[in-house]
Design an enzyme around this catalytic site. Structure first.
Site, mmCIF file in Angstrom:
data_model
loop_
_atom_site.group_PDB
_atom_site.id
_atom_site.type_symbol
_atom_site.label_atom_id
_atom_site.label_comp_id
_atom_site.label_asym_id
_atom_site.label_seq_id
_atom_site.Cartn_x
_atom_site.Cartn_y
_atom_site.Cartn_z
ATOM 1 N N ASP A 46 42.734 31.005 12.721
ATOM 2 C CA ASP A 46 41.593 30.258 13.276
ATOM 3 C C ASP A 46 40.556 31.272 13.774
ATOM 4 O O ASP A 46 40.298 31.363 14.956
ATOM 5 C CB ASP A 46 42.042 29.291 14.388
ATOM 6 C CG ASP A 46 42.795 29.973 15.524
ATOM 7 O OD1 ASP A 46 43.286 31.108 15.338
ATOM 8 O OD2 ASP A 46 42.874 29.386 16.619
ATOM 9 N N HIS B 30 46.724 39.211 20.595
ATOM 10 C CA HIS B 30 47.993 38.538 20.309
ATOM 11 C C HIS B 30 48.369 38.603 18.818
ATOM 12 O O HIS B 30 49.492 38.934 18.456
ATOM 13 C CB HIS B 30 47.897 37.049 20.660
ATOM 14 C CG HIS B 30 47.491 36.759 22.048
ATOM 15 N ND1 HIS B 30 48.389 36.664 23.080
ATOM 16 C CD2 HIS B 30 46.271 36.505 22.593
ATOM 17 C CE1 HIS B 30 47.758 36.348 24.195
ATOM 18 N NE2 HIS B 30 46.463 36.245 23.930
#
Ligand code: BDR
Ligand code: CA
Length: 318
Positions: free
Chosen positions: A12, A246
């Site tokens: 995303d 992340h």
């Protein structure tokens, strides 16, 4: 012939997704992995913007051909859509408002692309997912044989012995589509899950960010530019300048699992809790578990120094 994983990347894009794309591009350039496609999903931003961002990043990395970018699900399975504009900017790339990419997304949808590539390359694909899991969930619904066709699924998401980052308990990628995430953890395929427990300790700070910024290569400057927004967004959480990249940890553990520490446990997603919807729950009992789900390999730690060094070297190498 290339060594290393054959990646189909679902994301995303998103600042840390973008840095992960740069990392993957460096692996491809070094002959250490293949990237056969990218699919985008709602999450940090809408999936069309995410696909255009993906093309921008791939083009910045010099990967202008051979990587189809497919737009995927614009919303979760059973709740309203939410974007993470406070963390990634209104354009998903830290409000840098870059020009349109030269390339365009392909016509095929991201879930259809997952199914097609898995059928074309049975047993070869590493599905790396660093956004909400709607595309993977939809692909599982489209093709019941998908679990047997994929080599490994590596997901950034969840939080166990760590606070959530979107609610007190839930991590964003899982919270954005809890039903899809639970489908992925319920399927009979090998899943590696990289939760906040593993990613938060990898936060980069002044030294790493300044070393990146000191490189005058175009890609390093692009990475430093998009990370500026993310650093500001992260400062209240980290209580100093820094960023948690992340998604790149999930990619790196897919390439070099030896960098991580893991536990193997069945994982479920809380779907009904008033305070806990979207929370990942593992069965940590020492008694023989009654859960019939296939255990997930959950990363609980990593070699932080090696991660940070390898990521920096990869980004500045482009
Ligand atoms: C995850 O949420 C997104 O904002 C990041 O891109 C990452 O995938 C971290 O919780
Ligand atoms: Ca992401």
């Amino acid at each position: 012939m290339s060594k290393g994983p054959t990646f189909l990347y679902d994301c995303d894009t998103g600042i840390d997704d973008a840095i992960t794309l740069l990392y993957l591009a460096s692996l491809v350039r070094a002959g250490e992995a293949e990237l056969v496609g990218v699919g985008t999903v709602h999450g940090n931003i809408d999936p069309l913007t995410g696909a255009l961002n993906t093309l921008r990043v791939l083009e910045a990395a010099g990967m202008t051909e051979g990587v189809p970018v497919a737009v995927g699900a614009p919303r979760p399975m059973a709740q309203d859509v939410h974007y993470a504009l406070d963390w990634h900017g209104t354009d998903g790339l830290g409000d840098t408002h870059l020009p349109d990419p030269a390339g365009r997304p392909v016509a095929e949808s991201a879930p259809a692309q997952i199914v097609r590539l898995a059928r074309e390359m049975p047993g070869e694909l590493t599905l790396l997912a660093t956004g909400p899991l709607t595309n993977l969930g939809a692909a599982l619904l489209l093709d019941g044989e998908l679990p047997s066709l994929v080599r490994e699924v590596v997901v950034m998401g969840g939080a166990f012995d760590h606070p959530g980052n979107i609610t007190t308990h839930a991590e964003a990628n899982i919270w954005h589509d809890p039903e899809a995430a639970d489908l992925v953890f319920a399927a009979d395929w090998p899943v590696v899950l990289v939760p906040l427990d593993a990613t938060h300790p990898t936060a980069v700070h002044d030294d790493w960010l300044d070393r990146l910024g000191a490189h005058d290569g175009e890609v390093a400057q692009f990475a430093a530019r998009i990370l500026k927004f993310y650093e500001v967004a992260y400062t209240p959480t980290l209580k100093r300048r820094g960023a948690v990249i992340h998604d790149a940890l999930a990619a790196m553990l897919a390439v070099d699992p030896g960098l991580g520490e893991y536990v193997h446990r069945p994982v479920r997603v809380e779907l009904r809790g008033e305070l806990t919807r979207g929370t990942t729950v593992w069965d940590a009992r020492s008694l023989p578990a009654e859960d019939v789900r296939r255990p997930v390999k959950v990363a609980v730690g990593s070699d932080v120094a090696a991660f940070q060094e390898r990521l920096l070297t990869a980004v500045v190498s482009l």
